[in-house]
Design a protein around this motif. Structure first.
Motif, short mmCIF file in Angstrom:
data_model
loop_
_atom_site.label_atom_id
_atom_site.label_comp_id
_atom_site.label_asym_id
_atom_site.label_seq_id
_atom_site.Cartn_x
_atom_site.Cartn_y
_atom_site.Cartn_z
N ARG A 116 27.30 48.84 34.15
CA ARG A 116 27.80 50.02 34.85
C ARG A 116 26.69 51.03 35.13
NH1 ARG A 116 32.15 51.44 30.40
NH2 ARG A 116 30.22 51.11 29.22
N ASP A 146 31.99 42.43 32.67
CA ASP A 146 33.42 42.36 32.96
C ASP A 146 34.01 43.71 33.33
OD1 ASP A 146 32.68 42.85 30.18
OD2 ASP A 146 34.84 42.98 29.77
N LEU A 147 33.23 44.79 33.23
CA LEU A 147 33.75 46.13 33.46
C LEU A 147 33.39 46.70 34.84
CD1 LEU A 147 33.11 47.77 29.96
CD2 LEU A 147 35.15 46.58 30.79
N VAL A 148 32.75 45.90 35.70
CA VAL A 148 32.39 46.39 37.04
C VAL A 148 33.25 45.67 38.08
CG1 VAL A 148 30.05 47.01 36.40
CG2 VAL A 148 30.51 44.70 37.23
N GLU A 149 33.45 46.33 39.22
CA GLU A 149 34.37 45.81 40.24
C GLU A 149 33.80 44.60 40.98
OE1 GLU A 149 35.73 48.75 42.92
OE2 GLU A 149 36.73 49.97 41.38
N ASP A 150 32.50 44.63 41.30
CA ASP A 150 31.88 43.53 42.05
C ASP A 150 30.73 42.98 41.21
OD1 ASP A 150 30.83 41.76 43.82
OD2 ASP A 150 30.57 43.17 45.47
N PRO A 151 31.04 42.18 40.17
CA PRO A 151 30.01 41.76 39.23
C PRO A 151 28.87 40.97 39.86
CG PRO A 151 32.05 40.53 38.88
CD PRO A 151 32.37 41.65 39.81
N ASN A 195 34.30 33.37 34.12
CA ASN A 195 34.42 34.66 34.80
C ASN A 195 33.16 35.03 35.59
OD1 ASN A 195 36.99 35.09 33.61
ND2 ASN A 195 36.00 35.79 31.72
#
Length: 428
Positions: A116, A146-151, A195
């Motif tokens: 992030r 796993d905490l960002v919108e567009d990894p 993921n």
């Protein structure tokens, strides 16, 4: 391929280093069942649904209560293919000195960033410090992916910025690997994650297991700092005289010609003794006792070296230092210098320049070096030391500056101008 890898962690506060180390210990089954039970109970008390694996490594109660790590902790774990010694270093800016300590012997460093936040100033600082120390390999662990919108895009952007940074610091592309991970959930730590379909590289443990860990290149010949002179004076060994220590560089074999420094006396190695018997040869890292052909005056602090490239003992030299003390360093400071097995009085002649790790520039002739600052200084010692440039050998090119009154370590030093190499984009 070596079965032992020395590594360290680095990164900013809350990037998840303790959780990642806890995950490595947990996934390699390097913690006992009662430890897991204790962590599970503590996690439940905090209202967490899953075990907080950072508690496996944040051993001090004060650290656990604050959720921070404030010191270097050494962890040991193993897989079927390799054994690991890991230095878990703190992330706070004021503890850069601990990163220097933990990474000084590392063959690889895992540098974490929060997906992030990306590459931040502390990331750049740590990368510059690791380059100065000559760490040969890096892993960029992009944590909390796993905490960002567009990894996929976030990972690509962070990798591009980090590659630009490490290239400017002299690392080759093959020496730096980027891996997207979630230390909390274990993604790409020990098990490949579904993921991260945009990533087809190894998991972190696969990479740590597979990289070649070669001995340091033989840039210099034999360097053997004498730690202790063994003279039993018993009926069984009335004339035994051996010189004990650890081979700091190169190798030694019975029959080799050697020179004793700083005296310059030449002699020959006749035997290599250990507690388990004689050896045909000894290489860097091996602790042995050397038996010489001649009765030479040798004491602790002397160095036995190969005559072909024996370094000239030096009484004055320039060095790169990381200042580790609260009280700033000023020109004229009278300190103790510990190099290998020799400790001698030293005077800091001048502070030549201070290094800015953010933009990789220098400030000439600063008045002081403050806590965690890096700079080039000139040093004069009361007794000559037998040192190589740090870029030739990390062991014989490093030293400590010590407070003569209290015995506290004040600075970690590298013989030579490591800053100039970084500015030129050259590897130490």
């Amino acid at each position: 391929m070596s079965d032992l890898l020395r590594l360290a962690t680095a990164g900013s506060v809350d990037d998840g280093k303790s959780t990642l180390v806890g995950r490595l210990l947990y996934d390699t089954k390097s913690v006992l069942a009662d430890q897991i039970d204790a962590v599970t109970r503590a996690s439940v008390d905090r209202g967490l649904d899953t075990p907080d694996l950072s508690l496996l490594v944040d051993g001090l109660r004060a650290e656990r209560e604050q959720g921070i790590t404030i010191d270097v902790a050494y962890r040991y774990f193993a897989t079927p293919n390799r054994t690991f010694v890991l230095a878990d270093t703190p992330g706070h800016v004021q503890y850069t000195r601990n990163t220097v300590s933990g990474a000084s012997t590392a063959q690889l460093v895992i540098l974490l960033v929060d997906a992030r936040k990306g590459v931040i100033s502390q990331t750049r600082k740590h990368a510059a410090v690791l380059a100065l120390l000559g760490v040969p390999r890096l892993v960029l662990a992009v944590n909390k992916i796993d905490l960002v919108e567009d990894p996929a895009q976030v990972f690509a952007d962070i990798c591009a910025e980090f590659t630009s940074l490490t290239s400017s610091l002299g690392w080759a592309a093959g020496d730096v690997v980027e891996i997207p991970v979630s230390a909390l959930h274990g993604d790409n730590v020990a098990v490949r994650s579904e993921n991260t379909p945009y990533y087809d590289g190894p998991t972190l443990i696969e990479h740590l297991e597979s990289i070649p860990v070669d001995a340091e290149p033989h840039r210099v010949g034999l360097r053997f700092p004498v730690q202790y002179v063994i003279r039993p004076r018993t009926a069984e060994f009335p004339d035994y005289r051996g010189y004990a220590g650890q081979v700091a560089a190169g190798s030694v074999t019975p029959g080799d010609d050697v020179v004793v420094l700083p005296s310059g006396i030449r002699t020959t190695v006749t035997r290599i003794d250990t507690a388990d018997g004689e050896l045909d040869s000894a290489h860097a890292g091996r602790s042995v006792t050397l038996i010489l052909a001649d009765d030479v005056d040798i004491s602790r602090g002397d160095t036995i070296a190969s005559p072909q490239d024996a370094p000239e003992p030096i009484g004055e030299f320039d060095a790169t230092v990381c200042w580790l003390a609260e009280k700033p360093l000023r020109p004229g400071a009278r300190l103790l210098l510990k190099h290998g097995t020799r400790t001698t009085q030293a005077i800091v002649g001048s502070i030549v320049e201070r290094f800015d790790e953010q933009d990789l520039t220098t400030e000439a002739n600063p008045d002081t070096l403050a806590l965690n600052e890096i700079g080039k200084i000139s040093v004069r010692v009361a007794e000559p030391i037998v040192a190589d440039d740090y870029r030739l050998n990390r062991h014989t090119g490093s030293f400590l500056l010590i407070d003569p009154s209290g015995g506290n370590t004040l600075a970690a030093g590298l013989v030579g101008d490591a800053i100039a190499a970084i500015e030129l984009g050259e590897r130490v």
